[in-house]
Design an enzyme around this catalytic site. Sequence first.
Site, PDB file in Angstrom:
ATOM      1  N   GLU A  74      62.356 -18.013  -5.277  1.00 22.76           N
ATOM      2  CA  GLU A  74      62.612 -19.422  -5.587  1.00 22.76           C
ATOM      3  C   GLU A  74      63.697 -19.543  -6.640  1.00 22.76           C
ATOM      4  OE1 GLU A  74      62.654 -22.487  -5.318  1.00 22.76           O
ATOM      5  OE2 GLU A  74      60.735 -23.419  -4.841  1.00 22.76           O
ATOM      6  N   ASP A  75      64.337 -20.702  -6.668  1.00 24.49           N
ATOM      7  CA  ASP A  75      65.349 -20.946  -7.695  1.00 24.49           C
ATOM      8  C   ASP A  75      64.715 -21.250  -9.047  1.00 24.49           C
ATOM      9  OD1 ASP A  75      64.342 -23.390  -6.800  1.00 24.49           O
ATOM     10  OD2 ASP A  75      66.281 -24.363  -6.602  1.00 24.49           O
ATOM     11  N   PHE A 114      67.671 -30.493 -17.495  1.00 25.54           N
ATOM     12  CA  PHE A 114      67.974 -30.502 -16.066  1.00 25.54           C
ATOM     13  C   PHE A 114      69.223 -29.666 -15.831  1.00 25.54           C
ATOM     14  CE2 PHE A 114      69.338 -31.919 -11.934  1.00 25.54           C
ATOM     15  CZ  PHE A 114      68.125 -31.925 -11.259  1.00 25.54           C
ATOM     16  N   ASP A 134      59.231 -25.182 -11.895  1.00 23.37           N
ATOM     17  CA  ASP A 134      59.316 -26.325 -12.805  1.00 23.37           C
ATOM     18  C   ASP A 134      57.895 -26.856 -13.030  1.00 23.37           C
ATOM     19  OD1 ASP A 134      60.620 -28.349 -14.303  1.00 23.37           O
ATOM     20  OD2 ASP A 134      60.788 -29.636 -12.562  1.00 23.37           O
ATOM     21  N   ARG A 140      75.681 -27.386  -6.259  1.00 23.94           N
ATOM     22  CA  ARG A 140      75.067 -26.119  -5.861  1.00 23.94           C
ATOM     23  C   ARG A 140      76.079 -24.972  -5.889  1.00 23.94           C
ATOM     24  NH1 ARG A 140      69.907 -27.129  -3.670  1.00 23.94           N
ATOM     25  NH2 ARG A 140      69.665 -29.016  -2.431  1.00 23.94           N
TER      26      ARG A 140
HETATM   27  P1  IMP Z   1      58.589 -27.883  -8.904  1.00 25.49           P
HETATM   28  O1  IMP Z   1      58.562 -29.045  -9.854  1.00 25.49           O
HETATM   29  O2  IMP Z   1      58.230 -26.594  -9.613  1.00 25.49           O
HETATM   30  O3  IMP Z   1      57.752 -28.134  -7.701  1.00 25.49           O
HETATM   31  O4  IMP Z   1      60.088 -27.727  -8.421  1.00 25.49           O
HETATM   32  C1  IMP Z   1      60.506 -28.427  -7.307  1.00 25.49           C
HETATM   33  C2  IMP Z   1      61.976 -28.318  -7.069  1.00 25.49           C
HETATM   34  O5  IMP Z   1      62.608 -29.211  -7.955  1.00 25.49           O
HETATM   35  C3  IMP Z   1      62.633 -26.974  -7.334  1.00 25.49           C
HETATM   36  O6  IMP Z   1      62.519 -26.072  -6.270  1.00 25.49           O
HETATM   37  C4  IMP Z   1      64.060 -27.426  -7.509  1.00 25.49           C
HETATM   38  O7  IMP Z   1      64.679 -27.568  -6.233  1.00 25.49           O
HETATM   39  C5  IMP Z   1      63.906 -28.783  -8.162  1.00 25.49           C
HETATM   40  N1  IMP Z   1      64.165 -28.697  -9.620  1.00 25.49           N
HETATM   41  C6  IMP Z   1      63.289 -28.600 -10.613  1.00 25.49           C
HETATM   42  N2  IMP Z   1      63.912 -28.552 -11.804  1.00 25.49           N
HETATM   43  C7  IMP Z   1      65.231 -28.616 -11.531  1.00 25.49           C
HETATM   44  C8  IMP Z   1      66.425 -28.607 -12.329  1.00 25.49           C
HETATM   45  O8  IMP Z   1      66.422 -28.503 -13.576  1.00 25.49           O
HETATM   46  N3  IMP Z   1      67.592 -28.700 -11.654  1.00 25.49           N
HETATM   47  C9  IMP Z   1      67.678 -28.795 -10.312  1.00 25.49           C
HETATM   48  N4  IMP Z   1      66.606 -28.793  -9.520  1.00 25.49           N
HETATM   49  C10 IMP Z   1      65.394 -28.711 -10.128  1.00 25.49           C
HETATM   50 MG    MG Z   2      64.157 -25.562  -4.647  1.00 23.89          MG
END
Ligand code: IMP
Ligand code: MG
Length: 179
Positions: A97-98, A152, A101, A165
Amino acid sequence: MRADIEKVLIDEEQLQTRVREMAQQLTREYAGKDPVFVGVLKGVVMFFGDIVKQIDTPCQIDFMWISSYQGTNSTGGMQVRRDVSVDIEGRHVVILEDIFDTGNSLEFTYHHLLSKKPASLKICTLLDKPERRNPSVTVKPDYTGFVIPNEFVVGYGLDYNEHYRNLPYVGILKPEIYG
Ligand code: IMP
Ligand code: MG
């Protein structure tokens, strides 16, 4: 595009160095296990390409694409838009995963893949933003590239409204871009 970046948080050299270390660790831990690396689209693309190129043991790659229903933050609001095509039953699987969050999307992805009965299932994330964690999320990253502050970030696959991206580094967006 670069003018929209407040600050470079992780530059190209730092990314490559850390990704190489992570690949070496995965190579050691998965040698001889023919693992399947599952990338979660789209944010993972740069990290995925860079890390699997440096994993020096036979493996397979696959991708998932998930999305959340609009207007919800709950894990129940996620759906699979593209599932894995490799049969992962009995396989050693690593989710790539990238960013971790809130953890909601990985909680969903993890349990989705777990239901396919892999021999083992781990999570490898390039970035971790622990301050944002949803307290009801039970999964956690097994491999983490960088722990970052609650900002962010964009670039190296991460987007804001599908842009940025293609930046080669991870940067913090200028607040005025948010509008
Ligand atoms: P989650 O909140 O862990 O479910 O993350 C969901 C998705 O939100 C991640 O896979 C990213 O694609 C996006 N995301 C969360 N934080 C960031 C950020 O700081 N920049 C860009 N995308 C983000
Ligand atoms: Mg993602």
